[in-house]
Design an enzyme around this catalytic site. Structure first.
Site, PDB file in Angstrom:
ATOM      1  N   ARG A 314       0.853  -1.189   0.000  1.00  0.00           N
ATOM      2  CA  ARG A 314       0.000   0.000   0.000  1.00  0.00           C
ATOM      3  C   ARG A 314       0.896   1.248   0.000  1.00  0.00           C
ATOM      4  O   ARG A 314       1.639   1.476   0.961  1.00  0.00           O
ATOM      5  CB  ARG A 314      -0.907   0.013   1.241  1.00  0.00           C
ATOM      6  CG  ARG A 314      -1.863  -1.183   1.326  1.00  0.00           C
ATOM      7  CD  ARG A 314      -3.052  -1.036   0.401  1.00  0.00           C
ATOM      8  NE  ARG A 314      -3.854  -2.238   0.335  1.00  0.00           N
ATOM      9  CZ  ARG A 314      -4.846  -2.536   1.182  1.00  0.00           C
ATOM     10  NH1 ARG A 314      -5.128  -1.709   2.162  1.00  0.00           N
ATOM     11  NH2 ARG A 314      -5.526  -3.653   1.034  1.00  0.00           N
ATOM     12  N   GLU A 316       0.677   4.233   0.825  1.00  0.00           N
ATOM     13  CA  GLU A 316       0.011   5.263   1.620  1.00  0.00           C
ATOM     14  C   GLU A 316       1.045   5.940   2.512  1.00  0.00           C
ATOM     15  O   GLU A 316       1.792   5.276   3.238  1.00  0.00           O
ATOM     16  CB  GLU A 316      -1.092   4.642   2.484  1.00  0.00           C
ATOM     17  CG  GLU A 316      -2.203   3.984   1.678  1.00  0.00           C
ATOM     18  CD  GLU A 316      -3.197   3.243   2.562  1.00  0.00           C
ATOM     19  OE1 GLU A 316      -2.908   3.089   3.770  1.00  0.00           O
ATOM     20  OE2 GLU A 316      -4.236   2.809   2.050  1.00  0.00           O
ATOM     21  N   HIS A 323       0.293   1.468  10.682  1.00  0.00           N
ATOM     22  CA  HIS A 323       0.341   1.367   9.222  1.00  0.00           C
ATOM     23  C   HIS A 323       1.720   0.946   8.741  1.00  0.00           C
ATOM     24  O   HIS A 323       2.743   1.406   9.264  1.00  0.00           O
ATOM     25  CB  HIS A 323      -0.022   2.700   8.564  1.00  0.00           C
ATOM     26  CG  HIS A 323      -1.483   2.993   8.560  1.00  0.00           C
ATOM     27  ND1 HIS A 323      -2.097   3.699   9.566  1.00  0.00           N
ATOM     28  CD2 HIS A 323      -2.466   2.671   7.678  1.00  0.00           C
ATOM     29  CE1 HIS A 323      -3.402   3.807   9.298  1.00  0.00           C
ATOM     30  NE2 HIS A 323      -3.647   3.185   8.164  1.00  0.00           N
ATOM     31  N   ARG A 522      -1.408  -6.524  12.405  1.00  0.00           N
ATOM     32  CA  ARG A 522      -2.351  -5.860  13.318  1.00  0.00           C
ATOM     33  C   ARG A 522      -2.939  -6.853  14.320  1.00  0.00           C
ATOM     34  O   ARG A 522      -3.121  -6.518  15.496  1.00  0.00           O
ATOM     35  CB  ARG A 522      -3.469  -5.186  12.535  1.00  0.00           C
ATOM     36  CG  ARG A 522      -3.039  -3.915  11.850  1.00  0.00           C
ATOM     37  CD  ARG A 522      -4.237  -3.115  11.371  1.00  0.00           C
ATOM     38  NE  ARG A 522      -3.820  -1.900  10.670  1.00  0.00           N
ATOM     39  CZ  ARG A 522      -4.658  -0.991  10.183  1.00  0.00           C
ATOM     40  NH1 ARG A 522      -5.973  -1.178  10.316  1.00  0.00           N
ATOM     41  NH2 ARG A 522      -4.201   0.080   9.571  1.00  0.00           N
TER      42      ARG A 522
END
Length: 548
Positions: A314, A316, A323, A522
């Site tokens: 990702r 991001e 994250h 996570r």
């Protein structure tokens, strides 16, 4: 008549000259005495070495695999079996946590193998020399050893080791791989909690409970090979491995087939912009954001239940404590009969199975990590009683608790955590599901809700108030999918090369299906209550870090 001296003194040399001569004589005598002592010490050492009864019982081994190395072919043991080895001579590999000389005749070492540590004693005797004692007490921390010794039960518990009722009386001791000193960080510092939830080294100089400087996350990650030697980190990755094992065990028992989908794609998956572009020979390609399209295409290919464990990328620019730009996805997709809640029920039972088995199979590792961070046990609901909260009800709960947000707003991270606390208080569970998310904040392939066109048949799962899974019923009709792609914000073209193969997969009939994707790191982070997800990735990747 007497000739005057060079100094003009008719009586002889001056006082300065005499002083200088006396100093030179004294200096020469000291130098001679030092040489004599050095010679005597060398002769004594040579004599001691010649009479060293342990000369062949300690030292540095030649490099394993080199022409000089000669295998002993002696069986090696595991310290986990120490009780069965009492009063026996054993040989084992380990490394040094601590070495200290107590006296000229006694040295102690703390030795580690895996998660087990044991005290070792090197005591001078008729069969063991003082030279060997000195050698043992000066071995550098983290050096790898081959130890020969007798396992003896201790009279008192050894507080500094995990094996408290036994110790090793060393008879032979060899350095197999010597650690350079000084170390860039101490392993014992990596056993202690991070100084804060911050990502940098801003708290490096803060003092811990024992007055030692706290070592920040960047320092640990920059020296990851050393950092990963900490017992707490070993536990984290044993548990992470366990989650993967339990994920497969449960789903395999439910008829799921393990798949492997491409991570190099010719077009950006899901039509998103947060993708990594790479050069693929003479044209661009993209790293997969998820295996989503391929999972669905396989359901359309008459694979009714599929699962995958693989990397997810990702792009991001999210520098948060939860994250990563590369993480491990635990994905599944399955056809259902009449209601997408069939999928939700299986996902709930999957996670309850993982949680309960972690408490059984990985209890020791879980407790060790949580003890460092003083984290409470994870509160579990019973099977069939996982709180399923409609999104609109979650919004209502937050408003009643003082949050300001609209009916169809996406939740911020602080709002998710707040809702998690409210759910824990109301339902007594750290694990729950939010159902029927607004359609506008879900991917284009999400099935709209029949009850409200502004909502969707989609859901997220949470641990300790933070998202671990995003899932939904997928659109399985080609024409409805084409319409959803065109109406997406911003609009997309279902006939473009990016979408054509995916959409065509549904033209020949596909059963209703749904699924979801978990973030493995996570799950581990929130299960253990860790402050930063980077602790759950061996070599984490984020917007600031792509090494080591």
């Amino acid at each position: 008549m007497t000739e005057p001296s060079a100094s003009g003194d008719p009586q002889g040399p001056s006082k300065n000259a005499l002083k200088k001569a006396a100093k030179e004589k004294e200096k020469a005598e000291k130098k001679a005495a030092a040489k004599a002592r050095e010679l005597a010490e060398r002769q004594k050492k040579e004599a001691d070495d010649a009479n060293d009864v342990s000369a062949d019982c300690y030292g540095e081994l030649p490099m394993v695999g080199s022409p000089e190395f000669k295998p002993s072919n002696l069986p090696r043991v595991n310290l986990a079996d120490i009780v069965e080895l009492a009063d026996k001579e054993i040989v084992f590999r380990c490394w040094v946590e601590n070495a200290r000389v107590q006296s000229a005749k006694l040295a102690f070492l703390n030795l580690r193998q895996g998660l087990n540590t044991i005290q070792a004693v090197v005591a001078a005797s008729e069969k063991l020399s003082k030279q060997m004692v000195k050698f043992a007490g000066n071995i550098s921390t983290e050096s790898t050893l081959v130890v020969h010794g007798l396992v003896k039960k201790t009279q008192e518990a050894v507080k500094s080791a995990t094996i408290k009722d036994y110790e090793i009386h060393i008879t032979k001791l060899f350095i197999e791989a010597k650690a350079e000193v000084p170390l860039p960080m101490q392993i014992e510092d990596a056993e202690r909690p991070l100084p804060s939830e911050g990502l940098g080294n801003e708290d490096e100089k803060a003092a811990g409970d024992e007055g030692r400087p706290l070592v920040g996350l960047n320092t640990r990650l920059n020296n990851r090979t050393l950092d990963l030697r900490a017992k707490i980190n070993h536990c984290i990755f044993v548990i992470k491995s366990g989650v993967c094992e339990l994920f497969q065990e449960f789903l395999r028992g439910k008829g799921f087939v393990m798949i492997q989908t491409p991570k190099l794609q010719g077009a950006a998956s899901e039509g998103g912009s947060n993708v990594f572009e790479v050069k693929y020979f003479d044209r661009p390609a993209f790293l997969a954001q998820s295996p989503q399209w391929y999972k669905q295409m396989l359901v359309a290919s008459r694979f009714p239940r599929v699962m995958e464990i693989g990397p997810v990328f990702r792009a991001e620019n999210s520098n948060t404590a939860r994250h990563l730009t590369e993480f491990t996805g635990l994905d599944l997709e399955m056809e259902f009969q009449e209601n997408y809640h069939e999928v939700m029920g299986l996902l709930e039972d999957l996670m309850l199975f993982i949680f309960k088995e972690l408490n059984v199979r990985y209890k020791k590792e879980t407790e060790l990590v949580r003890s460092a961070y003083h984290v409470e046990d994870f509160k579990l609901p019973e099977s069939g009683k996982v709180p399923r909260i409609p999104f609109v009800e979650g919004i209502k709960m937050l408003r009643e608790a003082g949050e300001e947000l609209g009916d169809y707003d996406d939740l911020t991270t602080p709002q998710e955590k707040h809702l998690g606390r409210l759910v824990l208080e109301k339902y007594g569970s750290d694990f729950y599901v939010l159902d029927q998310f607004p359609l506008a904040i879900r991917p284009f392939y999400t099935m709209p809700s029949p009850a409200n066109p502004l909502l969707s048949n989609s859901y997220d799962m949470f641990m300790r108030g933070q998202e671990i899974l995003s899932g939904a019923q997928r659109i399985h009709d080609a024409e409805l999918l084409r319409k959803a792609i065109r109406n997406y914000d911003p609009p997309l073209d279902p006939d473009s090369p990016a979408f054509k193969d995916y959409v065509d997969g549904f033209r020949f009939g596909c059963p209703p299906h749904g699924g979801g994707g978990f973030g493995l790191e996570r799950i581990v982070q929130f299960w253990l209550g860790l402050p930063n997800i980077r602790m759950c990735s061996l070599f984490p990747r984020d917007p600031q870090r792509i090494m080591p």
